[in-house]
Structure formats: structure tokens, C-alpha cells
Design an enzyme around this catalytic site. Structure first.
Site, mmCIF file in Angstrom:
data_model
loop_
_atom_site.group_PDB
_atom_site.id
_atom_site.type_symbol
_atom_site.label_atom_id
_atom_site.label_comp_id
_atom_site.label_asym_id
_atom_site.label_seq_id
_atom_site.Cartn_x
_atom_site.Cartn_y
_atom_site.Cartn_z
ATOM 1 N N HIS A 182 -1.442 -10.245 1.047
ATOM 2 C CA HIS A 182 -0.444 -10.301 -0.036
ATOM 3 C C HIS A 182 -0.866 -11.280 -1.133
ATOM 4 O O HIS A 182 -0.408 -11.189 -2.261
ATOM 5 C CB HIS A 182 0.936 -10.685 0.524
ATOM 6 C CG HIS A 182 1.638 -9.526 1.173
ATOM 7 N ND1 HIS A 182 2.325 -8.569 0.464
ATOM 8 C CD2 HIS A 182 1.741 -9.152 2.480
ATOM 9 C CE1 HIS A 182 2.835 -7.665 1.291
ATOM 10 N NE2 HIS A 182 2.489 -7.995 2.533
ATOM 11 N N GLN A 203 3.091 -18.620 1.364
ATOM 12 C CA GLN A 203 2.635 -18.258 2.716
ATOM 13 C C GLN A 203 2.673 -19.475 3.649
ATOM 14 O O GLN A 203 2.929 -19.324 4.840
ATOM 15 C CB GLN A 203 1.220 -17.659 2.644
ATOM 16 C CG GLN A 203 0.784 -16.958 3.928
ATOM 17 C CD GLN A 203 1.613 -15.717 4.236
ATOM 18 O OE1 GLN A 203 2.225 -15.141 3.348
ATOM 19 N NE2 GLN A 203 1.661 -15.324 5.495
ATOM 20 N N ALA A 205 0.479 -13.929 8.796
ATOM 21 C CA ALA A 205 -0.875 -14.366 8.475
ATOM 22 C C ALA A 205 -0.895 -15.862 8.179
ATOM 23 O O ALA A 205 0.066 -16.400 7.623
ATOM 24 C CB ALA A 205 -1.398 -13.605 7.268
ATOM 25 N N GLU A 228 1.408 -1.404 10.676
ATOM 26 C CA GLU A 228 2.450 -1.744 9.694
ATOM 27 C C GLU A 228 2.563 -0.583 8.713
ATOM 28 O O GLU A 228 1.910 -0.582 7.665
ATOM 29 C CB GLU A 228 2.101 -3.043 8.941
ATOM 30 C CG GLU A 228 2.173 -4.295 9.795
ATOM 31 C CD GLU A 228 2.010 -5.581 8.973
ATOM 32 O OE1 GLU A 228 1.989 -5.506 7.726
ATOM 33 O OE2 GLU A 228 1.894 -6.653 9.593
ATOM 34 N N HIS A 263 3.123 -1.406 4.968
ATOM 35 C CA HIS A 263 2.192 -2.242 4.195
ATOM 36 C C HIS A 263 1.080 -1.380 3.582
ATOM 37 O O HIS A 263 0.255 -0.821 4.295
ATOM 38 C CB HIS A 263 1.606 -3.327 5.127
ATOM 39 C CG HIS A 263 0.644 -4.255 4.457
ATOM 40 N ND1 HIS A 263 0.957 -5.573 4.170
ATOM 41 C CD2 HIS A 263 -0.641 -4.070 4.015
ATOM 42 C CE1 HIS A 263 -0.089 -6.162 3.592
ATOM 43 N NE2 HIS A 263 -1.073 -5.263 3.495
ATOM 44 N N ASP A 270 4.667 -4.158 0.353
ATOM 45 C CA ASP A 270 5.471 -3.629 1.461
ATOM 46 C C ASP A 270 6.517 -2.712 0.836
ATOM 47 O O ASP A 270 7.157 -3.079 -0.157
ATOM 48 C CB ASP A 270 6.169 -4.767 2.218
ATOM 49 C CG ASP A 270 5.180 -5.654 2.968
ATOM 50 O OD1 ASP A 270 4.050 -5.190 3.219
ATOM 51 O OD2 ASP A 270 5.548 -6.804 3.283
ATOM 52 N N SER A 303 -3.664 -14.105 4.057
ATOM 53 C CA SER A 303 -2.745 -12.981 3.860
ATOM 54 C C SER A 303 -3.216 -12.079 2.728
ATOM 55 O O SER A 303 -3.530 -12.552 1.625
ATOM 56 C CB SER A 303 -1.341 -13.495 3.544
ATOM 57 O OG SER A 303 -0.528 -12.415 3.137
HETATM 58 ZN ZN LIG Z 1 2.790 -6.661 4.072
#
Ligand SMILES: [Zn+2]
Length: 302
Positions: free
Chosen positions: A215, A186, A208, A268, A271, A222, A213
Site C-alpha cells: 500500500h 503503517q 505488513a 486477499e 487487494h 482494497d 506494505s
Molecule cells: Zn490491501
């Protein structure tokens, strides 16, 4: 006989008339001795000068070597001092970052309306948003498993696999395009966006900050179809299938339309976030779309 013959001769006497005068011989001898003596003294003198020169050269070499050692020692002292100063600065910066984080400030100095640090990021319902970051910032899950080459935490991976199979059986094929992203990953992603957009503020609208994030939880994925990734995903049949059935597999749409002020993110559609089947179904039953509202946790912008 020869001897008899000689006996009869009057012995010849050396006379000054037939030989060089004694004075001259003595003079010559003295002159030769003086010359030799002079030559010897000159030679001795030359040897002495030569020895002195050599001694001086040796001493100069010794002094030069000593100077070098002294200079090297001085340089090492300077280098050591510089290293110590750099280490002290780094330690002070780390202390300052830790102090800010424990005081509810972001590492970049901005202050949140709530405490940023999330100290137990391993729970399935953990909220990581722009006001809640990992503590430590580089936290990583320990139970990652692969789905089609993408990593998620073990339970989320199993459930995503089951969801993909069910959707595929219904003719709604989709696959992951991104899943677990490490803190270091990230950092690279975010810095790339800062470089592209020219400022942190502009980068914040599309990526982010490291440590913020979802993630990084290993619970976010995603999704894409064969013909569509990201923005266009909202228009696919696969998205409609997910809205109806994802909760049965423990997933929720994390950043729905019209709720940016709560989640902190623009919609999103691609996501999705794993929170466990029971919680996802409960949220759907209650008609609550965001984790922030469901758990009563502040969200929104940084
Ligand atoms: Zn995402």
C-alpha cells in the site's frame, strides 16, 4: 538709692557651711562623666556588633547565591552530558539499522535470503513483499491523486476511476476501502496489531511490517461492494467481473488462492495492484498469477 544701700553692706562670702563640699561636687561630676562614658562605650560596642552581624548576613547571602550558581552550572553540565549521550546512542542505533539494511538484514535483526532494500520503488512493476522493503523505509510517492477520496499514484488513480465506471455500467459496482498508506500510517497500524495479538509473529500474519506494505507504493487498492468488505469479497459478482476485466485496466489480483508460499500472504480477494495495462495483459496471456513468478523475484515469508 538702692545701690547706696548695697554699698554699705558687707559682701557675703560663700562658705563651706552653706554649700556642698567641693569634693562631693567633683565626685558627682566625675561619676556622671563616668556613667555617660560607660553608656557611650556600650552604645558604640552595640553598634559595632550590630554592624558586624549585618555584614555577616550579607556575606552569607552572597555565599548562598554563589553556591546556587555553582550548583546550577554543575547541573547544566550533567544535563548536557546526558543529552550528548542520548544523541550518540540514537546515532549509533541509526547507523546499526542502516548497516543491517545494506547487509540484507531486516531492521529488526532477522536475515532475508535476499537483499531487502528496493532502491527504485517508483517503477510500476516494483515488487514489495516480505523479502523486499522500501529504501529508505519511509519512501513516499510524489504523484498521488484522489479516487473517491482515496489516494493512488496518478496513472493508477486514472485507471481505477475508469475501471470503477466500466464495472458500474455493467451493474457490478464496487469502491475503494483503502489505497495509499504512508510509512507512518503503517507504523501505527502494525503496532496496533502487535498490541492486539501480543507478539510481532502473530501481528505478521495479519499486517505488513512498516516499510514492507504494498500500500506504500501508491499502486495498491482494497475494494469493497456496498454489502461486503474483505473476506466476503471473494464471493461477490464484482470479484468475478474483476478477474475477467481488471487486466484491461492494468490491475492484477495480488494475493491469489493457493500461492501464499510465493507471495507471502494468505489470499486477499479485495487487494488489487496496478502494474500497467501491457504488463497485466501479458501476465494474463501467459497464465502467470504472481509478480514474483513473472519477474523471477523471491517472495514468501520474512
Ligand atoms: Zn490491501
Amino acid at each position: 538709692m538702692v545701690r547706696t544701700k548695697h554699698h554699705n553692706r558687707t559682701p557675703k562670702r560663700y562658705t563651706s557651711r552653706r554649700h556642698p563640699p567641693r569634693l562631693l561636687v567633683t565626685g558627682l561630676l566625675l561619676l556622671t562623666a563616668a556613667t555617660l562614658c560607660g553608656l557611650f562605650l556600650s552604645y558604640a560596642n552595640w553598634r559595632q556588633l550590630s554592624d558586624e552581624r549585618q555584614l555577616k548576613q550579607e556575606q552569607a547571602a552572597q555565599f548562598a547565591a554563589l553556591d546556587k550558581r555553582v550548583a546550577a552550572a554543575a547541573q547544566k553540565k550533567i544535563d548536557d552530558a546526558k543529552k550528548a549521550e542520548a544523541a550518540a546512542k540514537a546515532a549509533a542505533a541509526a547507523d546499526e539499522a542502516a548497516r543491517k539494511q545494506s547487509a540484507g538484514q531486516h531492521p529488526d535483526g532477522t536475515v532475508s535470503s535476499s537483499i531487502c532494500a528496493v532502491t527504485i520503488p517508483s517503477t510500476l512493476t516494483v515488487v514489495i513483499n516480505k523479502k523486499h522493503c522500501f529504501s529508505p523505509l519511509n519512501w513516499a510517492p510524489s504523484d498521488l491523486a484522489s479516487v473517491q477520496g482515496y489516494l493512488l499514484r496518478s496513472e493508477a488513480a486514472t485507471q481505477l476511476g475508469a475501471m470503477i465506471n466500466a464495472a458500474s455500467a455493467a451493474g457490478m459496482g464496487f469502491s475503494p476501502s483503502s489505497a495509499y498508506r504512508s510509512y507512518d500510517n503503517q507504523v501505527t497500524t502494525y503496532n496496533t496489531w502487535v498490541a492486539i495479538n501480543g507478539s510481532q509473529a502473530a501481528a505478521d500474519t495479519v499486517s505488513a511490517r512498516p516499510g514492507y506494505s504494498e500500500h506504500q507504493t501508491g499502486l495498491a487498492v482494497d475494494l469493497q461492494t456496498s454489502g461486503c468488505a474483505l473476506e466476503c469479497f471473494a464471493g461477490t459478482a464484482a470479484y468475478q467481473w474483476l478477474k475477467q476485466y481488471a487486466s484491461d485496466y492494468g490491475f492484477i489480483e495480488r494475493y491469489p488462492v493457493g500461492l501464499t508460499s510465493i507471495t507471502g500472504y494468505s489470499p486477499e480477494a479485495w487487494h488489487w495492484r496496478y502494474i500497467g495495462v501491457a504488463t497485466a495483459r501479458d501476465m494474463k496471456t501467459k497464465g502467470i498469477q504472481t509478480l514474483e513468478e513473472y519477474l523471477g523475484i523471491p517472495g514468501g515469508d520474512y
